[in-house]
Design an enzyme around this catalytic site. Structure first.
Site, short mmCIF file in Angstrom:
data_model
loop_
_atom_site.label_atom_id
_atom_site.label_comp_id
_atom_site.label_asym_id
_atom_site.label_seq_id
_atom_site.Cartn_x
_atom_site.Cartn_y
_atom_site.Cartn_z
CE1 TYR A 98 -32.25 5.31 52.74
CE2 TYR A 98 -31.62 7.56 52.19
CZ TYR A 98 -31.57 6.48 53.04
OH TYR A 98 -30.83 6.55 54.20
CG ASN A 121 -29.75 -3.78 57.77
OD1 ASN A 121 -29.88 -4.95 58.08
ND2 ASN A 121 -28.66 -3.31 57.18
CB CYS A 129 -28.31 -0.09 55.65
SG CYS A 129 -27.60 -0.25 57.30
CG HIS A 130 -22.25 1.16 55.09
ND1 HIS A 130 -22.45 -0.17 55.41
CD2 HIS A 130 -21.19 1.18 54.25
CE1 HIS A 130 -21.54 -0.91 54.80
NE2 HIS A 130 -20.76 -0.11 54.08
CD GLU A 156 -18.12 -0.79 52.12
OE1 GLU A 156 -18.73 -1.51 52.92
OE2 GLU A 156 -18.70 -0.17 51.20
#
Length: 170
Positions: A98, A121, A129-130, A156
């Site tokens: 963050y 979000n 946002c993950h 991913e």
């Protein structure tokens, strides 16, 4: 969202609610938890809606797509929209804190505000946002739950994780 169209997309993490006006996607809702979305009384189910979004999300979950190209309509403050835009610039499979995200938008002391914007979000997965984690590298809050966050990051990274709630077999 008055006059909202929505559809339900089956996915490895459970049914996702896709909603918005026209073909502009305004919301992706998880099946349960903090990010659960229940269609409003004035919402209209249309399973022909959001064809591009459905196609791209299917390709993402199949490991064939890493970047989305969709008409989006997220609702938020200018600060939230700035944070959400910065989220789209985090490469797939990578994570940042963050604090780093706050630095990237030129507000190095705003990590808590960045976290709050991240937490609301309306377009998780598409606006990734993950990919934001705690300063010490730990997975932190996610509207779809930490198992879902872990699954998305593993997907991913090409690690073939089992969907949340399922056991990975050797």
């Amino acid at each position: 969202m008055s006059g909202t169209r929505y559809t339900i997309l089956p996915s490895p993490i459970g049914p996702l609610v896709l909603a918005g006006a026209g073909e502009r996607l305004a919301c992706i809702g998880f099946p349960a938890g903090k990010g659960a979305v229940t269609p409003g009384a004035d919402w209209h189910r249309d399973d022909t809606a959001f064809g591009q979004a459905r196609s791209q999300l299917d390709a993402y979950f199949a490991g064939r797509l890493t970047r989305f190209d969709l008409a989006l309509d997220p609702r938020g403050t200018p600060f939230q929209r700035e944070v959400w835009q910065a989220l789209t610039e985090i490469p797939p499979g990578e994570t940042i804190s963050y604090g780093e995200l706050a630095r990237r938008i030129g507000r190095p002391k705003a990590s808590r505000a960045v976290g709050a914007a991240n937490g609301v979000n309306p377009l998780p997965i598409v606006v990734p946002c993950h990919r934001v984690i705690g300063a010490a590298g730990a997975l932190t809050g996610f509207a779809g739950g930490l198992e879902t966050k872990r699954f998305l990051l593993a997907l991913e990274r090409g690690q073939g994780a089992a969907p949340p709630g399922q056991l990975a077999l050797p």
